[in-house]
Design a protein around this motif. Structure first.
Motif, PDB file in Angstrom:
ATOM      1  N   LEU A 193     -28.127   3.156  33.812  1.00 29.98           N
ATOM      2  CA  LEU A 193     -28.612   2.234  32.783  1.00 29.98           C
ATOM      3  C   LEU A 193     -29.821   1.456  33.284  1.00 29.98           C
ATOM      4  N   VAL A 194     -29.715   0.903  34.480  1.00 31.72           N
ATOM      5  CA  VAL A 194     -30.827   0.130  35.036  1.00 31.72           C
ATOM      6  C   VAL A 194     -32.032   1.031  35.285  1.00 31.72           C
ATOM      7  N   GLY A 195     -31.793   2.236  35.813  1.00 28.53           N
ATOM      8  CA  GLY A 195     -32.894   3.140  36.099  1.00 28.53           C
ATOM      9  C   GLY A 195     -33.656   3.550  34.850  1.00 28.53           C
ATOM     10  N   ILE A 196     -32.933   3.894  33.777  1.00 26.24           N
ATOM     11  CA  ILE A 196     -33.596   4.317  32.541  1.00 26.24           C
ATOM     12  C   ILE A 196     -34.267   3.126  31.869  1.00 26.24           C
ATOM     13  N   TRP A 197     -33.611   1.971  31.873  1.00 25.16           N
ATOM     14  CA  TRP A 197     -34.177   0.788  31.218  1.00 25.16           C
ATOM     15  C   TRP A 197     -35.499   0.379  31.876  1.00 25.16           C
ATOM     16  N   ASN A 198     -35.574   0.502  33.183  1.00 25.47           N
ATOM     17  CA  ASN A 198     -36.782   0.110  33.912  1.00 25.47           C
ATOM     18  C   ASN A 198     -37.774   1.257  34.089  1.00 25.47           C
ATOM     19  N   ASN A 199     -37.458   2.416  33.555  1.00 29.94           N
ATOM     20  CA  ASN A 199     -38.335   3.582  33.736  1.00 29.94           C
ATOM     21  C   ASN A 199     -39.679   3.342  33.049  1.00 29.94           C
ATOM     22  N   TYR A 200     -40.732   3.607  33.762  1.00 30.54           N
ATOM     23  CA  TYR A 200     -42.078   3.386  33.223  1.00 30.54           C
ATOM     24  C   TYR A 200     -42.927   4.658  33.270  1.00 30.54           C
ATOM     25  N   LEU A 254     -42.252   7.979  33.448  1.00 35.86           N
ATOM     26  CA  LEU A 254     -41.918   9.107  32.573  1.00 35.86           C
ATOM     27  C   LEU A 254     -42.342   8.845  31.126  1.00 35.86           C
ATOM     28  N   PRO A 255     -42.017   7.695  30.511  1.00 31.57           N
ATOM     29  CA  PRO A 255     -42.530   7.434  29.154  1.00 31.57           C
ATOM     30  C   PRO A 255     -44.056   7.395  29.095  1.00 31.57           C
ATOM     31  N   PHE A 310     -41.974  -5.297  18.863  1.00 30.24           N
ATOM     32  CA  PHE A 310     -41.141  -5.494  20.053  1.00 30.24           C
ATOM     33  C   PHE A 310     -39.692  -5.117  19.767  1.00 30.24           C
ATOM     34  N   VAL A 311     -39.213  -5.434  18.568  1.00 35.32           N
ATOM     35  CA  VAL A 311     -37.837  -5.058  18.211  1.00 35.32           C
ATOM     36  C   VAL A 311     -37.695  -3.534  18.226  1.00 35.32           C
ATOM     37  N   ARG A 312     -38.729  -2.844  17.762  1.00 31.71           N
ATOM     38  CA  ARG A 312     -38.707  -1.375  17.793  1.00 31.71           C
ATOM     39  C   ARG A 312     -38.654  -0.880  19.236  1.00 31.71           C
ATOM     40  N   TRP A 313     -39.462  -1.478  20.106  1.00 30.17           N
ATOM     41  CA  TRP A 313     -39.423  -1.096  21.518  1.00 30.17           C
ATOM     42  C   TRP A 313     -38.068  -1.380  22.134  1.00 30.17           C
ATOM     43  N   PHE A 314     -37.494  -2.512  21.761  1.00 26.72           N
ATOM     44  CA  PHE A 314     -36.183  -2.886  22.297  1.00 26.72           C
ATOM     45  C   PHE A 314     -35.130  -1.864  21.891  1.00 26.72           C
ATOM     46  N   MET A 315     -35.129  -1.475  20.616  1.00 23.11           N
ATOM     47  CA  MET A 315     -34.149  -0.495  20.148  1.00 23.11           C
ATOM     48  C   MET A 315     -34.396   0.878  20.778  1.00 23.11           C
ATOM     49  N   PRO A 325     -40.686   2.561  25.059  1.00 24.98           N
ATOM     50  CA  PRO A 325     -39.630   1.630  25.494  1.00 24.98           C
ATOM     51  C   PRO A 325     -40.260   0.277  25.828  1.00 24.98           C
ATOM     52  N   ILE A 326     -39.424  -0.682  26.198  1.00 23.10           N
ATOM     53  CA  ILE A 326     -39.925  -2.035  26.472  1.00 23.10           C
ATOM     54  C   ILE A 326     -40.935  -2.032  27.617  1.00 23.10           C
ATOM     55  N   THR A 327     -40.671  -1.284  28.665  1.00 22.11           N
ATOM     56  CA  THR A 327     -41.560  -1.314  29.834  1.00 22.11           C
ATOM     57  C   THR A 327     -42.979  -0.908  29.464  1.00 22.11           C
TER      58      THR A 327
END
Length: 307
Positions: free
Chosen positions: A232-239, A241-242, A96-101, A253-255
């Protein structure tokens, strides 16, 4: 010859005063009614956004059993928040730390560079007159209307041919483009950056790049903070595309990582409490960014429209 009654002037003044008082009372009544309606609507909107956050916090304090056996909007007798967070951070050697970073990399670097590029493009379209200016702006405005999901598959095919699929670049590079940010910076630069100020800088011998960095970026700061927050919000919540681009779980990423945990709840019920705990941790960076940059965000939304 017309004769005026001795008390007629006084009577007229009294009647005018009463009419003014009545009009003021009616205006105050309408104003109070409008205030109540607006306050009620804002309260409903605030609850609409805050109730899910409250539910996530409450759910993150429960075990998987309590999550389904107790009332969803209140705490269980066993307060397991710290145990859940410890489990989230330690599972699978701290994946999870890896996903967070990874999310910090995608959202942080992507938002900063996208904001800079949007500022440069918006400033150029707003302050320089050249042939095709409006055509370019129209094409960019059309890009705002294209959903990101519509471009994900063509991007995947393109990056696959370039050998960039399943790498950090496959998620980071598309995040560097913000048509909405460029649109906002163009409108804001037209409204706030004075041509006389730019001419004065040119007369002092400053080059165009120096004028942009020393003058333009300073004036555009409120708009830049607005673009940065949206990106920032758009990329952080992007699901999506990843999901299309990445196959290696260490690049998630976290999502995408949390969804991967949620898909395994049938195998291990503890993934329920790990997912809720991870969701709670994932909201902290966005909350901090909103709180820190809130005053700049409000100014960026309103200042350009009143100047």
């Amino acid at each position: 010859m017309t004769t005026t009654a001795p008390g007629s002037d006084t009577t007229t003044v009294v009647r005018a005063s009463k009419a003014k008082v009545n009009a003021t009372d009616r205006s105050a009544g309408r104003s109070a009614g409008s205030t109540i309606i607006v306050t009620g609507l804002l309260t409903i909107v605030a609850l609409y956004f805050l109730i899910p956050v409250y539910w996530v916090f409450v759910a993150a304090t429960k075990t998987s059993e309590d999550l389904f056996a107790t009332f969803g909007f209140w705490f269980a007798p066993n307060f397991a928040l710290w145990d859940n967070i410890s489990l989230v951070l330690s599972y699978d050697n701290g994946i999870f730390v890896r996903w967070f970073m990874n999310s910090v990399l995608y959202a942080g670097v992507g938002a900063v560079l996208a904001t800079y590029f949007a500022a440069a493009g918006g400033y150029a379209l707003g302050k320089y007159k050249f042939r095709g200016n409006n055509v370019v702006f129209g094409v960019i405005l059309g890009g705002v209307l294209v959903p990101a999901t519509a471009t994900a598959l063509p991007l995947f095919l393109l990056f696959s041919q370039m050998g960039l699929a399943n790498t950090y670049w496959s998620v980071l590079l598309p995040s560097l483009v913000s048509p909405f940010g460029l649109f906002l910076c163009r409108i804001y630069s037209q409204a706030t950056v004075d041509d006389a100020l730019l001419e004065a800088a040119r007369l002092d011998g400053a080059g165009e790049l120096r004028i942009f960095h020393a003058v333009g970026l300073r004036i555009l700061t409120p708009a830049l903070v607005t673009v940065f927050l949206f990106q920032l919000v758009g990329i952080w919540n992007n699901y999506f595309l990843p999901l299309v681009m990445l196959a290696d779980s260490e690049l998630y990423p976290i999502t995408l990582g949390l969804n991967n945990w949620l898909s395994q709840v049938n195998r291990l019920p503890e993934f329920y409490q790990m997912t809720t705990g991870g969701v709670l941790l994932s909201t902290i960076p966005l909350a901090v960014a909103m709180i820190v940059l809130q005053r700049f965000w409000r100014g960026g939304l309103t200042e350009g429209s009143v100047k």
